[in-house]
Design a protein around this motif. Structure first.
Motif, PDB file in Angstrom:
ATOM      1  N   LYS A 179       0.834  -1.203   0.000  1.00  0.00           N
ATOM      2  CA  LYS A 179       0.000   0.000   0.000  1.00  0.00           C
ATOM      3  C   LYS A 179       0.874   1.261   0.000  1.00  0.00           C
ATOM      4  CE  LYS A 179      -3.422   1.361   3.124  1.00  0.00           C
ATOM      5  NZ  LYS A 179      -4.151   0.957   4.367  1.00  0.00           N
ATOM      6  N   THR A 180       1.902   1.241   0.845  1.00  0.00           N
ATOM      7  CA  THR A 180       2.811   2.387   0.894  1.00  0.00           C
ATOM      8  C   THR A 180       3.525   2.558  -0.444  1.00  0.00           C
ATOM      9  OG1 THR A 180       3.162   1.944   3.241  1.00  0.00           O
ATOM     10  CG2 THR A 180       4.674   3.489   2.196  1.00  0.00           C
TER      11      THR A 180
ATOM     12  N   GLN B  18       1.400   4.395  -2.752  1.00  0.00           N
ATOM     13  CA  GLN B  18       1.368   5.825  -2.405  1.00  0.00           C
ATOM     14  C   GLN B  18       2.630   6.532  -2.880  1.00  0.00           C
ATOM     15  OE1 GLN B  18       0.820   5.490   1.800  1.00  0.00           O
ATOM     16  NE2 GLN B  18      -1.417   5.274   1.669  1.00  0.00           N
TER      17      GLN B  18
ATOM     18  N   GLU C  23       2.455   7.054  -6.464  1.00  0.00           N
ATOM     19  CA  GLU C  23       1.533   8.151  -6.782  1.00  0.00           C
ATOM     20  C   GLU C  23       2.226   9.509  -6.639  1.00  0.00           C
ATOM     21  OE1 GLU C  23      -2.419   8.361  -4.729  1.00  0.00           O
ATOM     22  OE2 GLU C  23      -2.477   6.266  -5.418  1.00  0.00           O
ATOM     23  N   SER C  24       3.022   9.638  -5.576  1.00  0.00           N
ATOM     24  CA  SER C  24       3.756  10.897  -5.366  1.00  0.00           C
ATOM     25  C   SER C  24       4.894  11.065  -6.363  1.00  0.00           C
ATOM     26  CB  SER C  24       4.345  10.950  -3.963  1.00  0.00           C
ATOM     27  OG  SER C  24       3.392  10.695  -3.003  1.00  0.00           O
TER      28      SER C  24
END
Ligand code: ATP
Length: 239
Positions: free
Chosen positions: A117-118, A121, A124-125
């Motif tokens: 999950k991280t 993220q 995404e960044s």
């Protein structure tokens, strides 16, 4: 509402042999803040971050993380307590891929679902890291390596990130991008302690700042006030 003190540095003294790099500095970082540490070469900024994250032990003084004394706790344990450090000069593993580097950042975590999950993220960044996930880190540009170093730090799911000179050596376009990313890391709720030579840009995104000079905190205040301070303008903003 009262500020929640996340990090507190008390009277930190660090000597390298006969050189006193830190002469008793104190400051605090509240939850959710972006704090900038600015100062000339050799002022002690890198030493401060290394001491906070457990890479160096101070000769005296204390570091508290959420009221817990972490002064003598080893670095890897401090990472698992919610602090990540993006070191000066990036220090990515050049012979490993982008993805392998990112996974190294999660070495203190064991829940594979949470780690995945991280990773999503982080991608995404940093879409560019996703595009290049199978590329060797040593072949990335300087700006991309800085993004990787930041992404790797975020893989530990930190509450607070220490960043040492993230804009150093980058072309202006990357510098802007890196500062935008720091802002977005803050917007996502992570507390940031930022060491920067680029005082103007650092003060522009910081809430408060501390000015270091030869191992002492000589000035501190709201970042906006420091941006307008004549002595700061002269010494650090090239005005
Ligand atoms: P820079 O922006 O140049 O990295 P800085 O503010 O981060 O500067 P530090 O790197 O913390 O400053 O250095 C503080 C002082 O300690 C300097 O005088 C430096 O020469 C000295 N110093 C740093 N590391 C060592 C070391 N390993 N051995 C001896 N002296 C050191």
């Amino acid at each position: 509402t009262e500020d929640l003190e996340m990090l507190k540095v008390e009277n930190l003294v660090v000597n390298y042999g006969v050189i006193q790099a830190l002469k008793g500095i104190s400051f605090e970082v509240n939850e959710g803040e972006v704090i900038a540490l600015i100062g000339a070469n050799g002022a002690g900024k890198t030493t401060t971050l290394q001491t906070i994250s457990g890479m160096l032990s101070p000769n005296s003084g204390k570091v508290l993380l959420n009221d817990v004394d972490i002064t003598t706790i080893p670095g890897h344990k401090i990472v698992s307590m919610g602090m990540a450090h993006v070191p000066e000069g990036r220090r990515v593993f050049p012979g490993l891929t982008v993805l392998e580097n990112l996974k190294m950042g999660a070495y203190t975590r064991s829940n594979k679902t949470e780690i995945a999950k991280t990773l999503e993220q982080v991608y995404e960044s940093f879409p560019r890291l996703k595009e290049r996930q199978n590329q060797l880190a040593g072949t990335l540009s300087g700006g991309e390596q800085q993004m990787l170093a930041m992404g790797r730090a975020l893989m530990s799911n930190p509450k607070i990130v220490l960043m040492d000179e993230p804009s150093m050596g980058l072309s202006p376009i990357y510098v802007d991008e890196i500062f935008k990313i720091i802002q977005s890391i803050s917007d996502a709720g992570t507390t940031v302690l930022l060491v920067e030579q680029n005082a103007k840009k650092a003060l522009a995104i910081a809430d408060r700042a501390y000015v270091l000079e030869t191992g002492n905190v000589v000035l501190s205040g709201d970042a906006k006030d420091l941006l307008n301070d004549d002595s700061i303008k002269k010494a650090y903003l090239g005005e």
